[in-house]
Design a protein around this motif. Sequence first.
Motif, PDB file in Angstrom:
ATOM      1  N   MET A 200       0.799  -1.115   0.019  1.00  0.00           N
ATOM      2  CA  MET A 200       0.022   0.027   0.015  1.00  0.00           C
ATOM      3  C   MET A 200       1.044   1.206  -0.145  1.00  0.00           C
ATOM      4  O   MET A 200       1.927   1.355   0.608  1.00  0.00           O
ATOM      5  N   CYS A 201       0.660   2.476  -0.773  1.00  0.00           N
ATOM      6  CA  CYS A 201       1.518   3.520  -0.810  1.00  0.00           C
ATOM      7  C   CYS A 201       2.364   3.201  -1.660  1.00  0.00           C
ATOM      8  O   CYS A 201       3.138   4.293  -1.937  1.00  0.00           O
ATOM      9  N   LEU A 202       2.703   2.256  -2.415  1.00  0.00           N
ATOM     10  CA  LEU A 202       3.911   1.832  -3.212  1.00  0.00           C
ATOM     11  C   LEU A 202       3.764   2.972  -4.463  1.00  0.00           C
ATOM     12  O   LEU A 202       2.762   3.372  -5.019  1.00  0.00           O
ATOM     13  N   ASP A 203       4.867   3.518  -4.805  1.00  0.00           N
ATOM     14  CA  ASP A 203       4.900   4.653  -5.937  1.00  0.00           C
ATOM     15  C   ASP A 203       4.840   3.589  -7.123  1.00  0.00           C
ATOM     16  O   ASP A 203       5.501   2.698  -7.604  1.00  0.00           O
ATOM     17  N   PRO A 204       3.831   3.827  -8.063  1.00  0.00           N
ATOM     18  CA  PRO A 204       3.613   3.086  -9.145  1.00  0.00           C
ATOM     19  C   PRO A 204       4.766   3.398 -10.181  1.00  0.00           C
ATOM     20  O   PRO A 204       4.906   2.326 -11.123  1.00  0.00           O
ATOM     21  N   ALA A 205       5.389   4.332  -9.995  1.00  0.00           N
ATOM     22  CA  ALA A 205       6.675   4.546 -10.886  1.00  0.00           C
ATOM     23  C   ALA A 205       7.706   3.385 -10.844  1.00  0.00           C
ATOM     24  O   ALA A 205       8.675   3.170 -11.535  1.00  0.00           O
ATOM     25  N   LEU A 206       7.751   2.820  -9.430  1.00  0.00           N
ATOM     26  CA  LEU A 206       8.754   1.495  -9.230  1.00  0.00           C
ATOM     27  C   LEU A 206       8.266   0.190  -9.888  1.00  0.00           C
ATOM     28  O   LEU A 206       9.028  -0.709  -9.939  1.00  0.00           O
ATOM     29  N   LEU A 207       6.987   0.270 -10.395  1.00  0.00           N
ATOM     30  CA  LEU A 207       6.466  -1.021 -10.965  1.00  0.00           C
ATOM     31  C   LEU A 207       7.326  -1.689 -12.253  1.00  0.00           C
ATOM     32  O   LEU A 207       7.721  -2.807 -12.069  1.00  0.00           O
TER      33      LEU A 207
END
Length: 349
Positions: A200-207
């Motif tokens: 939760m709250c993970l930055d989508p840019a890290l995907l």
Amino acid sequence: MTVLRVRGYALPDGEAVDLYADGDRWTDDPVPGAELAAEGWVLPGLVDAHTHPGAHDQGKPLDEAVLRDDLRAHVAAGVTMIRSPGLAGDPPEWFGRDEDVPRAVHAGPWIAQHGQFFDGWGRRASHAEMPAMAAEQAARTGWVKFIGDWGADDEPIPAAVLSSVVAAVHAVGGRVAVHTQQAAGAAAVAARVDSIEHGMCLDPALLPQMAAQGTVLTPTLTVITAGLKMARRRPDGPRKEWYMRGATAHPALVAAAAEAGVTVLAGTDSTPHGRIADEIRALAAAGMTPHDAIAAASWTARGYLGLPGLTPGAPADAVVYDADPRTDLAQLETPRAVILRGRLMHSRS
């Protein structure tokens, strides 16, 4: 021991199969006198990749009677394999082995920073102690689980520490799972951990980076979004704002992860146990295709945990449905048969 037979259409490909349980291994060589256990749409068993059986109250010790009941509930739901990224204590010898409980991998007790996590559960360690403690655990159980972040005002485990942990664990052939719902997500990805729990709250840019390096996501979507009801009743403040923002965005994060090529695993992280069908439906509602949502709780998860699917020589696990669950997810609630280690555990006439 009776030789069981299953036939029908096997997922993920939908190809016709006719398999026989030669002990705990599937074979396609016909066995005279085999008992037809079920016919229909066949999956290689379901997987709950994030479950903590054996203790229902926070901080309470592992209870073997509760543990067995929880595991039997999983089997009744078609779950033939679990991953427990954190347990209330070291499990008994029969865990993952007895004929009436799922196969299992586990990470032993959680590891957290001092002053964090639930009192009575897990172990606390300084940053300097963490790599050696993690390697010792992973050498015994194959997995280790860290609480990467906890309270809103708590400091997360730094990326450099997690990197040292990953190096130490990988050196003994183990894997690292990290709980993160706040700031530790970026550090966990930078450290190349094997599995992010919750996220939760993970930055989508890290995907894209996660996809490229093989870091999987177990979003525990059902339990996180269910928490929104309670969060709405909390007084306004930073904790409420954090949870409302993170949980509301979580379904979109899951869909984005699947789109980016991140391996998504289905895990419930809740009681009562045996509710993996809820998580599959939540993944599909978030935007994953039904095929991929089921995969996250079956063949993809089994493959990630080292088990093959419905092939000759593979462990003799299967769950059979009357119709293709990809076109009717309600099928997941009423399996025709559950086979574990070549034994018929549940059957619906």
